[in-house]
Design a protein around this motif. Structure first.
Motif, PDB file in Angstrom:
ATOM      1  N   THR A   4       0.830  -1.196   0.000  1.00 36.11           N
ATOM      2  CA  THR A   4       0.000   0.000   0.000  1.00 36.11           C
ATOM      3  C   THR A   4       0.867   1.249   0.000  1.00 36.11           C
ATOM      4  O   THR A   4       2.018   1.212   0.431  1.00 36.11           O
ATOM      5  CB  THR A   4      -0.931   0.017   1.231  1.00 36.11           C
ATOM      6  OG1 THR A   4      -1.760   1.177   1.145  1.00 36.11           O
ATOM      7  CG2 THR A   4      -0.163   0.045   2.523  1.00 36.11           C
ATOM      8  N   ASN A   6      -0.858   4.114   1.066  1.00 31.89           N
ATOM      9  CA  ASN A   6      -1.629   4.926   1.991  1.00 31.89           C
ATOM     10  C   ASN A   6      -0.789   5.133   3.254  1.00 31.89           C
ATOM     11  O   ASN A   6      -0.432   4.156   3.920  1.00 31.89           O
ATOM     12  CB  ASN A   6      -2.936   4.200   2.312  1.00 31.89           C
ATOM     13  CG  ASN A   6      -3.748   4.907   3.363  1.00 31.89           C
ATOM     14  OD1 ASN A   6      -3.317   5.052   4.508  1.00 31.89           O
ATOM     15  ND2 ASN A   6      -4.932   5.335   2.986  1.00 31.89           N
ATOM     16  N   GLN A   9      -1.968   3.360   6.446  1.00 28.43           N
ATOM     17  CA  GLN A   9      -1.838   1.914   6.360  1.00 28.43           C
ATOM     18  C   GLN A   9      -0.380   1.489   6.430  1.00 28.43           C
ATOM     19  O   GLN A   9      -0.047   0.458   7.029  1.00 28.43           O
ATOM     20  CB  GLN A   9      -2.496   1.372   5.084  1.00 28.43           C
ATOM     21  CG  GLN A   9      -2.577  -0.144   5.074  1.00 28.43           C
ATOM     22  CD  GLN A   9      -3.392  -0.695   6.235  1.00 28.43           C
ATOM     23  OE1 GLN A   9      -4.514  -0.260   6.475  1.00 28.43           O
ATOM     24  NE2 GLN A   9      -2.840  -1.642   6.968  1.00 28.43           N
TER      25      GLN A   9
END
Length: 109
Positions: A4, A6, A9
């Motif tokens: 990921t 993000n 995250q």
């Protein structure tokens, strides 16, 4: 499983010690200005002091500047200062997972 990008995250994956997270942080650090991602990368990528310098330069608010200060104290090996700064930060921002993680790492040293 694809890594990921993000920021939130990535931090959670770091704390959970998910496989591939170090590589994902290293990759994300190359192109981000997110102080938390840069700090997380500085924690796991040895010999990259410029990551903390970039995090400090990108820290636009008190919360981010405090995060950089906690990480700097930890990476310098100053456990007492790390815990003091982390405690103060977490009193105002109890949802700061990365600072809580750094404090836990400091205690484990």
């Amino acid at each position: 499983m694809a890594a990921t990008t993000n920021p939130e995250q990535l931090i959670r994956d770091l704390i959970a010690e998910r496989t591939g997270t170090i590589g994902a942080l290293r990759e994300a650090a190359g192109s981000t200005s997110d102080p938390a991602v840069l700090v997380a990368a500085a924690l796991v990528v040895p010999g990259r002091p410029e990551l903390l310098a970039r995090a400090a330069a990108a820290a636009a608010c008190t919360r981010d500047r405090q995060l950089v200060a906690v990480a700097t104290a930890y990476l310098r090996g100053d456990g007492d200062r790390t815990l003091l700064l982390a405690r103060d930060h977490l009193a105002e921002h109890p949802d700061s997972l990365l600072v809580a993680h750094i404090a836990a790492l400091s205690v484990q040293r």
